[in-house]
Design an enzyme around this catalytic site. Structure first.
Site, short mmCIF file in Angstrom:
data_model
loop_
_atom_site.label_atom_id
_atom_site.label_comp_id
_atom_site.label_asym_id
_atom_site.label_seq_id
_atom_site.Cartn_x
_atom_site.Cartn_y
_atom_site.Cartn_z
N THR A 258 -31.21 -2.34 -15.09
CA THR A 258 -32.03 -3.98 -15.64
C THR A 258 -33.13 -4.12 -14.43
O THR A 258 -33.97 -3.44 -14.44
CB THR A 258 -31.87 -4.31 -15.99
OG1 THR A 258 -30.33 -4.15 -17.28
CG2 THR A 258 -32.85 -5.35 -17.16
N HIS B 55 -36.34 2.22 -21.91
CA HIS B 55 -35.42 1.79 -23.19
C HIS B 55 -33.99 2.44 -23.11
O HIS B 55 -34.54 3.71 -23.70
CB HIS B 55 -35.61 0.65 -24.15
CG HIS B 55 -34.64 0.28 -25.21
ND1 HIS B 55 -33.94 -0.73 -24.78
CD2 HIS B 55 -34.06 0.92 -25.63
CE1 HIS B 55 -33.41 -0.85 -25.49
NE2 HIS B 55 -33.55 0.39 -26.96
N ASN C 199 -40.20 -2.13 -16.47
CA ASN C 199 -38.59 -1.74 -15.79
C ASN C 199 -38.57 0.00 -16.50
O ASN C 199 -37.25 0.91 -16.58
CB ASN C 199 -37.33 -1.82 -16.24
CG ASN C 199 -36.81 -2.63 -16.93
OD1 ASN C 199 -37.83 -1.77 -18.57
ND2 ASN C 199 -35.93 -3.30 -17.77
N PHE D 54 -36.45 -14.73 -21.93
CA PHE D 54 -37.68 -13.84 -21.45
C PHE D 54 -38.25 -13.04 -22.75
O PHE D 54 -39.24 -11.87 -23.17
CB PHE D 54 -37.12 -13.13 -20.53
CG PHE D 54 -36.29 -12.06 -21.11
CD1 PHE D 54 -36.20 -10.61 -21.64
CD2 PHE D 54 -34.54 -12.37 -20.83
CE1 PHE D 54 -35.11 -10.11 -22.02
CE2 PHE D 54 -33.67 -11.58 -21.00
CZ PHE D 54 -33.82 -11.05 -21.75
N LYS E 239 -41.75 3.13 -21.99
CA LYS E 239 -42.19 1.52 -21.82
C LYS E 239 -43.44 1.70 -21.34
O LYS E 239 -44.62 2.68 -21.09
CB LYS E 239 -41.51 0.62 -20.97
CG LYS E 239 -40.26 0.19 -21.64
CD LYS E 239 -39.41 -1.04 -20.94
CE LYS E 239 -38.07 -1.04 -21.74
NZ LYS E 239 -37.33 -2.03 -20.75
N ARG F 211 -35.56 3.74 -13.53
CA ARG F 211 -35.96 2.43 -12.88
C ARG F 211 -35.90 2.36 -10.55
O ARG F 211 -36.92 1.49 -11.29
CB ARG F 211 -34.78 1.30 -13.21
CG ARG F 211 -35.04 1.65 -14.98
CD ARG F 211 -34.05 0.51 -15.80
NE ARG F 211 -34.47 -0.18 -16.76
CZ ARG F 211 -33.56 -0.10 -18.06
NH1 ARG F 211 -31.87 -0.67 -17.17
NH2 ARG F 211 -33.72 -0.91 -19.27
N ARG G 187 -28.14 6.14 -19.77
CA ARG G 187 -27.92 4.43 -19.27
C ARG G 187 -27.59 4.90 -17.44
O ARG G 187 -28.24 4.25 -16.75
CB ARG G 187 -27.06 4.07 -19.92
CG ARG G 187 -26.63 3.52 -20.91
CD ARG G 187 -28.22 2.18 -21.70
NE ARG G 187 -27.68 1.06 -20.57
CZ ARG G 187 -27.91 -0.45 -20.53
NH1 ARG G 187 -29.41 0.21 -21.84
NH2 ARG G 187 -27.40 -1.28 -19.99
N TYR H 163 -35.87 -5.79 -30.69
CA TYR H 163 -35.67 -7.09 -29.79
C TYR H 163 -35.02 -8.66 -30.16
O TYR H 163 -34.53 -9.22 -29.11
CB TYR H 163 -36.55 -7.33 -28.53
CG TYR H 163 -36.53 -6.30 -27.51
CD1 TYR H 163 -35.52 -5.76 -27.02
CD2 TYR H 163 -37.78 -4.97 -27.08
CE1 TYR H 163 -35.66 -4.53 -25.59
CE2 TYR H 163 -37.67 -4.31 -26.65
CZ TYR H 163 -36.55 -3.86 -25.61
OH TYR H 163 -36.59 -3.21 -24.72
N GLU I 263 -30.74 2.51 -33.74
CA GLU I 263 -32.06 2.00 -32.94
C GLU I 263 -33.28 3.17 -33.04
O GLU I 263 -34.31 3.14 -33.79
CB GLU I 263 -31.71 1.61 -31.02
CG GLU I 263 -31.63 0.42 -31.01
CD GLU I 263 -31.67 0.11 -30.26
OE1 GLU I 263 -31.01 -1.49 -29.28
OE2 GLU I 263 -31.67 1.49 -29.02
P1 GDP Z 1 -31.37 -3.08 -20.42
O1 GDP Z 1 -30.04 -3.03 -21.72
O2 GDP Z 1 -31.02 -2.94 -18.99
O3 GDP Z 1 -32.86 -2.82 -20.98
O4 GDP Z 1 -31.32 -4.80 -20.52
P2 GDP Z 1 -31.23 -6.23 -21.39
O5 GDP Z 1 -30.70 -5.52 -23.26
O6 GDP Z 1 -30.79 -6.55 -20.42
O7 GDP Z 1 -33.14 -6.30 -22.07
C1 GDP Z 1 -34.13 -5.87 -22.68
C2 GDP Z 1 -34.94 -5.71 -21.69
O8 GDP Z 1 -35.49 -6.72 -21.12
C3 GDP Z 1 -35.18 -5.22 -20.49
O9 GDP Z 1 -35.21 -3.85 -19.90
C4 GDP Z 1 -36.38 -5.95 -19.13
O10 GDP Z 1 -36.83 -5.26 -20.22
C5 GDP Z 1 -36.55 -7.72 -20.27
N1 GDP Z 1 -35.54 -8.06 -18.94
C6 GDP Z 1 -34.52 -8.28 -19.57
N2 GDP Z 1 -33.82 -9.38 -18.53
C7 GDP Z 1 -35.42 -9.35 -17.89
C8 GDP Z 1 -35.56 -10.48 -17.35
O11 GDP Z 1 -34.57 -11.83 -16.89
N3 GDP Z 1 -37.11 -11.05 -17.23
C9 GDP Z 1 -37.64 -10.46 -18.42
N4 GDP Z 1 -39.12 -10.90 -18.17
N5 GDP Z 1 -37.04 -9.38 -18.72
C10 GDP Z 1 -36.79 -9.10 -18.75
#
Ligand code: GDP
Length: 140
Positions: free
Chosen positions: A93, A117, A114, A59, A11, A104, A87, A51, A128
């Site tokens: 996350t 992805h 973080n 968010f 990222k 991370r 993962r 996304y 994807e």
């Molecule tokens: P991942 O699969 O671990 O990447 O997590 P998710 O699919 O739940 O979320 C996608 C991405 O959204 C994450 O990797 C973060 O960059 C972002 N994200 C997730 N939760 C939050 C949050 O609570 N706040 C913000 N600002 N970004 C978030």
């Protein structure tokens, strides 16, 4: 164990800090092979499309703004159980909750910034990978 492919994105927080090599080293140390890789600067439209599953989340806008804030490195990683293996190497996350030694935990700046992805299931991995790469780009 099955050989799988998964989509990885390094990222903008990581490209900004010039730590993409350090992150790729973590993948390789975990037995994941980079079989396709390209640097890209996502448009707003691409980020929103990628996304789309998070469209209703609070968010979503912030996430798309962050993901378009600088270049990313998009990759296909290949290896045994690559989707779950990646993962594990990425960690939770929120870097604050991620296990020690994960990408991370070691590199992430915040729950949003973080660093990486990774696809979360075979169906999303296929989708994807197809979002960024053609078959001809992937050399195993
Ligand atoms: P991942 O699969 O671990 O990447 O997590 P998710 O699919 O739940 O979320 C996608 C991405 O959204 C994450 O990797 C973060 O960059 C972002 N994200 C997730 N939760 C939050 C949050 O609570 N706040 C913000 N600002 N970004 C978030």
């Amino acid at each position: 164990m099955a050989i799988e492919r998964t989509l990885s994105i390094i990222k903008p927080d990581a490209t900004r800090r010039n730590i993409t090599g350090a992150i790729v080293a973590r993948f390789e140390e975990a037995g994941l092979r980079v079989v396709a890789q390209r640097r890209a600067h996502l448009t707003q439209e691409q980020a929103e499309q990628f996304y789309a599953v998070h469209r209703e989340r609070a968010f979503f806008e912030d996430l798309c703004t962050f993901m378009t804030s600088g270049p990313v490195v998009v990759q296909v990683l290949e290896g045994e159980e690559a989707i779950s293996r990646n993962r594990e190497v990425m960690g939770a996350t929120n870097p604050a909750n991620a296990d020690e030694g994960t990408i991370r935990r070691d590199f992430g700046e915040s729950v949003e910034a973080n660093s990486v992805h990774g696809s979360d299931a075979p169906e999303t991995a296929a989708e994807e990978i197809g979002f960024f790469f053609s078959q001809i780009d992937i050399v195993g």
